[in-house]
Design an enzyme around this catalytic site. Structure first.
Site, PDB file in Angstrom:
ATOM      1  N   PHE A  54     -23.047 -61.568  44.703  1.00 39.53           N
ATOM      2  CA  PHE A  54     -21.704 -61.597  45.310  1.00 39.53           C
ATOM      3  C   PHE A  54     -21.245 -60.231  45.812  1.00 39.53           C
ATOM      4  O   PHE A  54     -20.058 -59.979  45.923  1.00 39.53           O
ATOM      5  CB  PHE A  54     -20.685 -62.169  44.315  1.00 39.53           C
ATOM      6  CG  PHE A  54     -21.147 -63.441  43.668  1.00 39.53           C
ATOM      7  CD1 PHE A  54     -21.169 -64.622  44.378  1.00 39.53           C
ATOM      8  CD2 PHE A  54     -21.563 -63.453  42.345  1.00 39.53           C
ATOM      9  CE1 PHE A  54     -21.607 -65.797  43.797  1.00 39.53           C
ATOM     10  CE2 PHE A  54     -22.017 -64.627  41.750  1.00 39.53           C
ATOM     11  CZ  PHE A  54     -22.035 -65.815  42.481  1.00 39.53           C
ATOM     12  N   GLY A  56     -30.046 -67.748  44.704  1.00 42.56           N
ATOM     13  CA  GLY A  56     -29.596 -69.113  44.540  1.00 42.56           C
ATOM     14  C   GLY A  56     -29.025 -69.706  45.807  1.00 42.56           C
ATOM     15  O   GLY A  56     -28.554 -70.845  45.805  1.00 42.56           O
ATOM     16  N   LYS A  73     -27.832 -79.531  51.991  1.00 37.19           N
ATOM     17  CA  LYS A  73     -27.785 -79.483  50.531  1.00 37.19           C
ATOM     18  C   LYS A  73     -27.463 -78.076  50.038  1.00 37.19           C
ATOM     19  O   LYS A  73     -26.567 -77.874  49.208  1.00 37.19           O
ATOM     20  CB  LYS A  73     -29.114 -79.965  49.953  1.00 37.19           C
ATOM     21  CG  LYS A  73     -29.083 -80.274  48.465  1.00 37.19           C
ATOM     22  CD  LYS A  73     -30.377 -80.965  48.055  1.00 37.19           C
ATOM     23  CE  LYS A  73     -30.290 -81.484  46.623  1.00 37.19           C
ATOM     24  NZ  LYS A  73     -31.525 -82.224  46.232  1.00 37.19           N
ATOM     25  N   THR A  74     -28.190 -77.085  50.540  1.00 37.03           N
ATOM     26  CA  THR A  74     -27.954 -75.710  50.092  1.00 37.03           C
ATOM     27  C   THR A  74     -26.670 -75.146  50.693  1.00 37.03           C
ATOM     28  O   THR A  74     -25.973 -74.360  50.043  1.00 37.03           O
ATOM     29  CB  THR A  74     -29.145 -74.806  50.455  1.00 37.03           C
ATOM     30  OG1 THR A  74     -29.370 -74.850  51.871  1.00 37.03           O
ATOM     31  CG2 THR A  74     -30.407 -75.271  49.739  1.00 37.03           C
ATOM     32  N   GLN A  90     -23.343 -73.656  48.695  1.00 36.51           N
ATOM     33  CA  GLN A  90     -22.754 -72.345  48.923  1.00 36.51           C
ATOM     34  C   GLN A  90     -21.256 -72.438  49.184  1.00 36.51           C
ATOM     35  O   GLN A  90     -20.464 -71.651  48.667  1.00 36.51           O
ATOM     36  CB  GLN A  90     -23.438 -71.675  50.119  1.00 36.51           C
ATOM     37  CG  GLN A  90     -24.805 -71.117  49.807  1.00 36.51           C
ATOM     38  CD  GLN A  90     -24.720 -69.907  48.902  1.00 36.51           C
ATOM     39  OE1 GLN A  90     -24.342 -68.823  49.329  1.00 36.51           O
ATOM     40  NE2 GLN A  90     -25.050 -70.068  47.656  1.00 36.51           N
ATOM     41  N   GLY A  94     -23.126 -67.752  59.098  1.00 36.69           N
ATOM     42  CA  GLY A  94     -23.243 -67.623  57.648  1.00 36.69           C
ATOM     43  C   GLY A  94     -22.340 -68.595  56.907  1.00 36.69           C
ATOM     44  O   GLY A  94     -21.257 -68.958  57.382  1.00 36.69           O
ATOM     45  N   GLU A 129     -20.052 -66.799  52.261  1.00 40.42           N
ATOM     46  CA  GLU A 129     -18.778 -66.197  51.857  1.00 40.42           C
ATOM     47  C   GLU A 129     -17.555 -66.915  52.398  1.00 40.42           C
ATOM     48  O   GLU A 129     -16.451 -66.740  51.889  1.00 40.42           O
ATOM     49  CB  GLU A 129     -18.771 -64.723  52.292  1.00 40.42           C
ATOM     50  CG  GLU A 129     -19.674 -63.901  51.405  1.00 40.42           C
ATOM     51  CD  GLU A 129     -20.086 -62.571  52.009  1.00 40.42           C
ATOM     52  OE1 GLU A 129     -19.521 -61.546  51.622  1.00 40.42           O
ATOM     53  OE2 GLU A 129     -20.994 -62.569  52.856  1.00 40.42           O
TER      54      GLU A 129
END
Length: 916
Positions: free
Chosen positions: A421, A648, A812-813, A817, A880, A883
């Site tokens: 992070f 992850g 899925k990923t 996130q 992205g 975040e």
């Protein structure tokens, strides 16, 4: 220069036209009395159809240039073929930048080449001394411009580059953008089984022979110096091998801070010397390291070390010192203050307005894996480090610089990282201390920080106080956006968390003022923490917009729609892909926003007050040059290698999906290796939501290169020989487009050539697309909150996030996130706060028992939807997702709580005492 005067017409060569001041400073040119310029003849360059001119001046218009630059370039296949550069305002006449031209000739057309050219031109330059005088502010500013001449000139070249890219043609869209094979499908993480089985090795879990254990001894004062260290009891303690202090520590140079122009050199969170002197700069700073045979022995011995200090007054209270805040030189490379029009005047005249302060506290990192390092030196003086880092190459180069080693004499290994992070992006003291301890002990050493040590040694998010003043006309359009405030940093971190960048790009407004100041504290260095700047900036801005919507009696979603910009509000550039209004439309429909009553305090379920809130999510797009190594073996399998990190997010999974589609291979025939600085050296960092796009761009050029080499390798005996149609990758090889089975597999080509494998290494180009367009991920956060009317307890009962992040490469990923970011936003809004004893500068809640983070019962079932509209200007069409989820989340919660209770909380975290 054609001139006409009393003596008739004549011509003056331009190089002779301007004169040196010498003894006649009032005569600047070769013009004689009575002569006028009648014409200027400028011969064409012969290679450039257009040239560009940029000047830096005191004001936006009607001012002479302090310094200027004119440039003409001819670029062919990414190389500078011809170049002409001239500078103005730096000498008695325009100055030909011949040294910069020499460096650029034949170089790659990119920011790094431009930087090298500027440095070469500036090599002989010397700043002029500034002598205080009673001259006007304009004269003083002019002197400062001269004194900071190299920095000023770099600014000019940077702005020139930003202008040049506007004229560069766009790359053709990636053909994979609209192709749905593996990319776009919800593939499970390739490392998932290893992690749940406990087979994945994290930094502290590698088995090294003869391993010793190290524990830091931390200062208990915030400012001063060490008078003496009594380690006699610790040295006699069982199992102790050595105790490292400034007296016997190896010589280590100061580490560098982050410089985006030199990411390849790595960086630390603080540029203080590590264990080299007796100075104390924060409460918790390591002053010694105890090395013992076991962890328990090291911990016990560390408790026996006694340190005497000469304590000095420390600056630790943000609240007390914020009035002394100053304007930083820059905020993430941008001007710290920006003003369009006269926002205060527009605000005063606005039909509707709000003007409030919003505050956020200190936050600390609490990744599931505490920071850890294992360091070992070999007999040749080479250093190997296992580290929980987000930036293996950066860690390598930072350590090499500190210990005076070459880059290839340090190897950093980090295959798995248990969350970062931003807290593991920079080099922290413990990593260098572990390497130093290993050198002193002459054996491998492990330093795994306890949770309390993480609070002491590792920084977190800065506190902030932000003023947001919004003014709107009768039609709901913004007349003024004013977003200013203060954050904290340290003299050794110099990181102003960039909350002020967010309002520059979100909404249209006739006038705007954004600005940021910083106050230096004597604390551990503040650092990046998931969506640094944007997370706290969206809390303030999106809370204020909600307040304005209530003042105007307009729907908060509609107010945002009315102020959707057509171009970037401050840069004036086109959006590469922005579908925020569509995300709001889909999210509102799915959430049932239209059924929400407009008035606060309108919904109740027994003792629970119910409310709904919404806020915009925003995070910019970043991409860094990346290098990858690609190998295709004789069995037809492919291996991609990159010095990336997997925390992850699903990095390995998505890159395997990408490479499989790009190479035309099944997933099981592709593997991805990462987390090792022995792989191609480039500034790939698992931060800024940049890693996926950065690697994808490099994989694309590597695949294109290996395909070209395979076609050459295939030779005349291949069906591919002499093909005059498009060749496509499929079925494990290269085939003629539209020709069915006419082609050849990779295995067949390599077998016929007698090769075990073919391998290439490629680096992606500069991220010109990020400079040319305004690029970001966007979202609409819809939240339903329940507040206990008797106790003030808050429960988040429903959440829907609707996102616009370009193409979703792996649902899925990606959704995982986005959910993770929202969970962190819930913690930011309702629970997390670092408590600082402002008398001593000591963190008072350095544990998960006292620093509260969300647990399962705090988190509802999330619904996440996304537009899935590709951006044709980014690698794979993606933005992205790492975040964006935390941004806007705290504001959505605060807005929902106001809708439920009628109480507006502008000071995070929103704890029950603030609602009673």
């Amino acid at each position: 220069m054609n001139v006409l005067g009393p003596s008739g017409a004549r011509t003056i060569a331009f190089e002779d036209f301007h004169r040196l001041p010498e003894h006649t400073p009032h005569i600047e040119t070769d013009l004689q009395p009575g002569e006028l310029i009648t014409g200027i003849e400028i011969p064409p360059l012969g290679f450039a159809r257009r040239s560009l001119y940029r000047k830096v001046r005191d004001r936006a218009s009607y001012a002479f240039a302090l310094v200027s630059v004119a440039a003409a370039l001819e670029i062919d296949s990414g190389k500078v073929r011809n170049v002409r550069l001239a500078l103005g305002g730096v000498a008695h006449k325009p100055w030909r930048a011949t040294e910069a031209e020499r460096v650029l000739a034949g170089a790659n057309a990119g920011a790094e080449s431009f930087r090298q050219a500027a440095e070469a031109e500036l090599a002989p330059a010397r700043g002029l001394p500034i002598t205080p005088s009673r001259s006007s502010w304009r004269s003083a500013r002019s002197s400062a411009c001269w004194a900071n001449w190299p920095e000023g000139k770099m600014s000019v070249l940077q702005k020139l580059m930003e202008t040049v890219v506007q004229f560069m043609p766009d790359k053709a869209p990636d053909p994979l953008i609209h192709k749905h094979d593996y990319l776009g499908t919800p593939v499970s993480r390739v490392d998932g089984q290893r992690k749940v089985k406990g087979e994945a090795r994290f930094a502290a879990e590698f088995e090294i022979e003869n391993l010793a254990y190290a524990v830091p001894v931390c200062s208990t004062i915030a400012k001063g110096r060490i008078v003496g260290i009594d380690a006699s009891d610790a040295e006699r303690s069982p199992g102790v091998i050595t105790i490292v202090t400034a007296e016997n520590a190896p010589k280590m140079k100061r580490p560098p801070l982050m410089d985006v122009r030199h990411m390849d050199k790595g960086f630390a969170a603080s540029d203080l010397a590590v264990l080299q002197d007796d100075e104390i700069s924060w409460n918790g700073q390591p002053v010694a390291v105890v090395v013992a045979e076991t962890l328990e022995q090291a911990e016990h011995a560390a408790s026996l070390v006694r340190v005497d200090y000469d304590e000095k007054a420390a600056r630790v209270s943000f609240e007390d010192l914020k009035a002394e805040a100053t304007v930083p030189s820059a905020v993430m490379g941008e001007d710290p203050e920006l003003e369009i029009g006269n926002p205060e005047k527009a605000f005063a005249a606005a039909a509707f307005k709000v003007d409030h302060l919003y505050r956020t506290p200190h936050y600390n990192h609490n990744a599931i894996e505490p920071h850890a390092t294992i360091a070992a030196w070999d007999e040749d003086g080479r250093l190997t480090v296992f580290d929980s880092t987000q930036f293996v190459n950066g860690c390598k180069h930072a350590l090499a610089g500190m210990f005076g080693l070459k880059g290839d004499e340090v190897r950093v290994i980090a295959p798995f990282v248990g969350g970062g992070f931003g807290g593991k992006a920079a080099l922290w003291n413990h990593t260098a201390l572990c390497a130093a301890a290993a050198k002193v002990a002459n054996r491998p050493v492990k330093m795994a920080l306890a949770r309390e040590d993480v609070f002491r040694l590792i920084g977190g998010r800065t506190p902030s106080e932000q003023r947001v003043a919004l003014g709107a006309d009768e039609d709901g359009k913004f007349a003024a956006i004013i977003h200013t405030g203060v954050t904290a940093t340290t003299t050794h971190a110099k990181f102003p968390e960039q909350f002020s960048l967010t309002p520059r790009h979100l909404y249209a407004s006739r006038t705007m003022s954004v600005g940021q100041k910083v106050v230096d504290l004597d604390t551990v260095a503040n650092t990046w923490m998931r969506a640094p700047g944007e997370s706290i900036g969206t809390f303030a801005l999106e809370s204020a917009i909600d307040e304005l919507a209530y003042a105007m009696k307009i729907d908060p979603v509609e107010l945002r729609r009315l102020n959707e910009p057509e171009k970037d509000p401050t840069k004036g550039t086109e959006f590469s892909s922005r579908h925020l209004v569509e995300a709001y439309r889909r999210g509102a429909e799915r959430f049932g926003w239209s059924r929400r009553p407009a008035e606060p305090c309108s919904q109740r379920d027994g003792k629970w007050l119910i409310g709904q809130g919404v806020a915009t999510a925003y995070y910019p797009v970043f991409r860094f040059p990346a290098a990858v190594r690609l190998r295709i073996s004789a069995d037809g399998s492919a291996l991609v290698q990159a010095a990336a990190n997997e925390m992850g997010m699903g990095t390995a999974t998505v890159q395997i999906q990408h490479a499989a589609d790009r190479l035309g291979l099944p997933l099981e025939m592709v593997s991805f290796r990462y987390g090792d600085s022995a792989m191609p050296d480039s500034p790939i960092i698992a931060g800024g939501s940049s890693q996926t796009g950065s690697i994808a761009a490099a994989v694309q050029v590597a695949v294109e290169k290996i395909h070209r080499e395979l076609i050459m390798l295939a030779g005349n005996g291949s069906p591919l020989a002499g093909a005059n149609v498009e060749i496509e990758a499929r079925d494990g090889g290269l085939f003629l487009s539209g020709e069915g089975s006419k082609g050849e597999t990779y295995a067949s080509i390599l077998k016929r050539a007698g090769r075990d494998f073919i391998e290439v290494e490629e680096t992606s180009g500069m991220p010109f697309e990020v400079m040319k367009y305004s690029m970001a991920s966007y979202g609409a956060q819809f939240c339903e909150a329940r507040v206990n009317g008797e106790s003030g307890e808050v429960r988040i009962s429903r959440w829907l996030g609707s996102f616009d992040c370009g193409r979703i490469l792996n649902p899925k990923t990606a959704v995982s996130q986005l959910r993770g970011g929202i969970v962190m936003g819930i913690g930011m809004a309702l629970a997390e706060e670092t408590l600082l004893d402002t008398r001593r500068g000591r963190i008072m809640n350095p544990s998960l028992a006292e620093y509260h983070v969300p647990v399962h019962l705090d988190v509802p079932q999330f619904e996440v939807i996304y537009n899935d509209i590709p951006d044709e200007h980014t690698p794979l069409g993606a933005h992205g997702v790492g975040e964006i989820g935390i941004t806007g989340a705290a504001a959505a919660i605060a807005n929902a709580i106001f809708h439920a209770t009628g109480k507006r909380i502008r000071d995070l975290p929103i704890t029950l005492d603030k609602l009673l």
